[in-house]
Scaffold this active site. Sequence first.
Site, PDB file in Angstrom:
ATOM      1  N   LEU A 241      22.506 -14.798  -5.941  1.00 38.44           N
ATOM      2  CA  LEU A 241      22.939 -14.734  -7.334  1.00 38.44           C
ATOM      3  C   LEU A 241      23.911 -13.577  -7.534  1.00 38.44           C
ATOM      4  O   LEU A 241      24.879 -13.690  -8.298  1.00 38.44           O
ATOM      5  CB  LEU A 241      21.740 -14.576  -8.263  1.00 38.44           C
ATOM      6  CG  LEU A 241      22.072 -14.487  -9.759  1.00 38.44           C
ATOM      7  CD1 LEU A 241      22.776 -15.761 -10.232  1.00 38.44           C
ATOM      8  CD2 LEU A 241      20.814 -14.228 -10.584  1.00 38.44           C
ATOM      9  N   TYR A 242      23.662 -12.478  -6.855  1.00 49.04           N
ATOM     10  CA  TYR A 242      24.591 -11.347  -6.932  1.00 49.04           C
ATOM     11  C   TYR A 242      25.996 -11.793  -6.546  1.00 49.04           C
ATOM     12  O   TYR A 242      26.981 -11.513  -7.256  1.00 49.04           O
ATOM     13  CB  TYR A 242      24.122 -10.221  -6.013  1.00 49.04           C
ATOM     14  CG  TYR A 242      25.149  -9.125  -5.816  1.00 49.04           C
ATOM     15  CD1 TYR A 242      25.492  -8.277  -6.863  1.00 49.04           C
ATOM     16  CD2 TYR A 242      25.778  -8.957  -4.584  1.00 49.04           C
ATOM     17  CE1 TYR A 242      26.436  -7.274  -6.692  1.00 49.04           C
ATOM     18  CE2 TYR A 242      26.725  -7.955  -4.398  1.00 49.04           C
ATOM     19  CZ  TYR A 242      27.052  -7.124  -5.451  1.00 49.04           C
ATOM     20  OH  TYR A 242      27.999  -6.143  -5.279  1.00 49.04           O
ATOM     21  N   ALA A 243      26.105 -12.497  -5.428  1.00 55.16           N
ATOM     22  CA  ALA A 243      27.406 -12.986  -4.973  1.00 55.16           C
ATOM     23  C   ALA A 243      28.020 -13.945  -5.989  1.00 55.16           C
ATOM     24  O   ALA A 243      29.224 -13.900  -6.261  1.00 55.16           O
ATOM     25  CB  ALA A 243      27.261 -13.680  -3.620  1.00 55.16           C
ATOM     26  N   THR A 245      27.581 -13.958  -9.225  1.00 57.12           N
ATOM     27  CA  THR A 245      28.085 -13.245 -10.403  1.00 57.12           C
ATOM     28  C   THR A 245      29.397 -12.529 -10.087  1.00 57.12           C
ATOM     29  O   THR A 245      30.272 -12.420 -10.950  1.00 57.12           O
ATOM     30  CB  THR A 245      27.066 -12.230 -10.935  1.00 57.12           C
ATOM     31  OG1 THR A 245      26.756 -11.248  -9.926  1.00 57.12           O
ATOM     32  CG2 THR A 245      25.780 -12.923 -11.373  1.00 57.12           C
ATOM     33  N   LYS A 246      29.537 -12.052  -8.861  1.00 55.42           N
ATOM     34  CA  LYS A 246      30.790 -11.403  -8.479  1.00 55.42           C
ATOM     35  C   LYS A 246      31.922 -12.433  -8.354  1.00 55.42           C
ATOM     36  O   LYS A 246      33.073 -12.162  -8.722  1.00 55.42           O
ATOM     37  CB  LYS A 246      30.618 -10.635  -7.169  1.00 55.42           C
ATOM     38  CG  LYS A 246      29.834  -9.344  -7.319  1.00 55.42           C
ATOM     39  CD  LYS A 246      30.541  -8.379  -8.263  1.00 55.42           C
ATOM     40  CE  LYS A 246      29.869  -7.037  -8.349  1.00 55.42           C
ATOM     41  NZ  LYS A 246      30.578  -6.094  -9.243  1.00 55.42           N
TER      42      LYS A 246
END
Length: 431
Positions: A241-243, A245-246
């Site tokens: 999810l971090y990726a 959002t980026k």
Amino acid sequence: MRPLEEQLYPSTPGKFKDKTYYSVNRQFHRCFASTSTMFLWALFLIALTASYLSFQSFMDSGTRYLSSTWGSLHWEKQVRDSAQIHRVNGMSVLVTGAAGFVGTHVSLALKKRGDGVVGLDNFNNYYDPSLKKARKNLLNSQNIFIVEGDINDARMLAKLFDIVAFTHVMHLAAQAGVRYAMENPQSYVHSNIAGLVTLLEACKNANPQPAIVWASSSSVYGLNEKVPFSESDRTDQPASLYAATKKAGEEITHTYNHIYGLSITGLRFFTVYGPWGRPDMAYFSFTRNILQGKPITIYRGKNRVDLARDFTYIDDIVKGCVGSLDTAGKSTGSGGKKRGPATYRIFNLGNTSPVTVPMMVGMLEKHLKVKAKKHTVDMLGNGDVPFTHANISSARKELGYKPTTDLQTGLRKFVRWYLSYYGYSQEKSVK
């Protein structure tokens, strides 16, 4: 015969025949008069108290307005002083996430060469806030003022841009970490997407509009197996999810560049490490556990292949950030209206020399002079990728970016800082 009134209320008490009746009525009227007086006094006291509280509130408000709290006169002065430029052709930079790892180092580098720097950070508790406070103290010692606030606060951002005509924004505030997204996904949307949009809106409406440099991530390459990773490679298969959002941030910034003329440069960082780093990073937590005699968990990929990372030392990352600010074209909008095409760029910032995690652990053992208690397990499906490797040819050509610190040297510097900051002596660290 005397009138009834004179009988009931005679001027001469001795002439009243029903003394009991007279006494009761007289006491009643005295009581009534006393109650009325008390009521009036009560009203007076209530009014006096209300006036005092209103005055006290006014004085408190005035005191707050003159103090260092958000929006006060003293606060505005601190912001203006910190934003002052002290070199020819210098810039005034708003650094978000200024009390973070990269934010602290970038702020110090800009201030050292004479640029104006105002920091912004919400000091959340994703990791030990005391480390962020220590970074803040370091920045304060260099006359860099840090505004404590959230990038989702549109009013505060508007106030900052009203006080200072920032030429550049270095946007480093974000919810970091790959695995934490499985525990608290909302924080990633709040910071990395909603916060980004709020900041872009403030920049869009500013006059003049600042040029923006912001931190994307090498995580956007996701499940891409082509190495080294190039900016033109596909980034539509995020592994966390971090990726995601980026990656969403890259699309959002492109939209604001296209519609509003904001000059935007995105930087894909590759595993940044060094002094004042993040405690959630593997090299940092490994160091802590090794010194405390605790086991460390080392993950390996498919077919028992060691994970590898393109570890990039903080000083090299700072050079890439500053180079991006120096070469950023001007935004072309004004008051939210685009007047022409503006620069949009994305660069990899890495070291180009991936090192396996077991090799990194061996270097830490050497510098700490302590043997690690290793526990090797297969990689979980938690968003991690098996390797990262940056192609930095674009950054080298456009920014003059050239990393100079290898992992062995960088970890030695980190260990020296760690032992000093946490109160270890070299002798103490030896088991």
